[in-house]
Design a protein around this motif. Sequence first.
Motif, mmCIF file in Angstrom:
data_model
loop_
_atom_site.group_PDB
_atom_site.id
_atom_site.type_symbol
_atom_site.label_atom_id
_atom_site.label_comp_id
_atom_site.label_asym_id
_atom_site.label_seq_id
_atom_site.Cartn_x
_atom_site.Cartn_y
_atom_site.Cartn_z
ATOM 1 N N ASP A 129 52.908 -22.377 -7.126
ATOM 2 C CA ASP A 129 54.176 -23.421 -7.167
ATOM 3 C C ASP A 129 53.972 -24.477 -7.870
ATOM 4 O O ASP A 129 55.024 -25.007 -8.783
ATOM 5 N N ARG A 131 51.918 -25.537 -10.045
ATOM 6 C CA ARG A 131 51.852 -25.318 -11.618
ATOM 7 C C ARG A 131 53.155 -24.930 -12.376
ATOM 8 O O ARG A 131 53.272 -25.302 -13.165
ATOM 9 N N GLU A 132 53.872 -24.173 -11.477
ATOM 10 C CA GLU A 132 55.308 -23.572 -12.166
ATOM 11 C C GLU A 132 55.833 -24.669 -12.019
ATOM 12 O O GLU A 132 56.879 -24.843 -13.042
#
Length: 150
Positions: A129, A131-132
């Motif tokens: 999450d 990284r996103e």
Amino acid sequence: MTASRAARLGPVIEMAERAERDAARMLGQGQAQLTQAQSKLGDLEQYFGDYQQQWISEGSRGVSGQWLMNYQRFLSQLESAIAQQRRSVGWHSDNLDKLRAQWQQRHARLEGLRKLVERYLQEARVAADKREQRLLDEFSQRLAGRVKND
């Protein structure tokens, strides 16, 4: 990274599940053996009671010395069998306690491993999450920079 740690624990969990199932099976067998031993003890005690009733009924009519000696010998053997069966019940009861403790230990280990895997998976989801979100933020900044330049 943490998802791969969780995946590496897969074989360990499978082994722990097998060990827990085996311990549960042994616990069931131990319970069945204890129940069987208790039943046999009950049968012997019932037979002893029935035999005593026979003494009361036969004794009231009068018995021979030979009958009395046979009765006492048989009663002694029956008492010995009952004592032995009581020891057997005690042994099976102790064994069942050991089997239950073993199952509880293996069950706790399995649950601990499952919680560890769940924690690793949760950490992997949080990292993914982040990284996103970082990629979305970068994309938004680039998009905002392009809009400004146009």
